[in-house]
Design a protein around this motif. Sequence first.
Motif, PDB file in Angstrom:
ATOM      1  N   LEU A  16      -1.981   2.652  11.416  1.00 36.94           N
ATOM      2  CA  LEU A  16      -2.592   2.705   9.736  1.00 36.94           C
ATOM      3  C   LEU A  16      -1.698   2.263   8.728  1.00 36.94           C
ATOM      4  O   LEU A  16      -1.763   0.849   7.409  1.00 36.94           O
ATOM      5  N   ALA A  17      -0.314   2.230   8.693  1.00 34.63           N
ATOM      6  CA  ALA A  17       1.248   2.620   8.473  1.00 34.63           C
ATOM      7  C   ALA A  17       1.584   0.923   8.178  1.00 34.63           C
ATOM      8  O   ALA A  17       1.868   0.225   7.608  1.00 34.63           O
ATOM      9  N   ALA A  20      -0.549  -1.305   6.840  1.00 34.82           N
ATOM     10  CA  ALA A  20      -0.226  -1.107   5.365  1.00 34.82           C
ATOM     11  C   ALA A  20       0.602  -2.136   5.106  1.00 34.82           C
ATOM     12  O   ALA A  20       0.633  -2.674   4.016  1.00 34.82           O
ATOM     13  N   SER A  23       0.140  -5.524   5.540  1.00 39.16           N
ATOM     14  CA  SER A  23      -0.798  -6.580   4.472  1.00 39.16           C
ATOM     15  C   SER A  23      -0.027  -6.198   3.376  1.00 39.16           C
ATOM     16  O   SER A  23      -0.259  -7.752   2.153  1.00 39.16           O
ATOM     17  N   TRP A  24       0.591  -5.771   2.832  1.00 39.03           N
ATOM     18  CA  TRP A  24       1.735  -5.880   1.687  1.00 39.03           C
ATOM     19  C   TRP A  24       2.578  -7.390   2.066  1.00 39.03           C
ATOM     20  O   TRP A  24       3.136  -8.164   0.722  1.00 39.03           O
ATOM     21  N   GLU A  28      -0.164  -9.426  -0.101  1.00 41.22           N
ATOM     22  CA  GLU A  28      -0.011  -9.087  -1.876  1.00 41.22           C
ATOM     23  C   GLU A  28       1.227  -9.850  -2.132  1.00 41.22           C
ATOM     24  O   GLU A  28       1.204  -9.787  -3.286  1.00 41.22           O
TER      25      GLU A  28
END
Length: 71
Positions: A16-17, A20, A23-24, A28
């Motif tokens: 999960l880390a 993330a 994703s960043w 993003e």
Amino acid sequence: MNRHGYTVYSLVSLVLAAAAFLSWHLVEKPSLKLKDLGLRRPPRTAPQGNRPPAVPGPGAAEPVAETASAR
């Protein structure tokens, strides 16, 4: 955590880390760069010809009807 143990909990946390982090950096952060391009849309406004009639608010005076003697 009691059922599967600390190892599974740690592996799921790392996955999960990593998601993330990706994703960043892949979604993003590049999207935030688009903010500085000045591609803003003008604010939305209602067309002038299609506005509904104004409704008087509470406490507004009632319109006075014209009579034949008032002319």
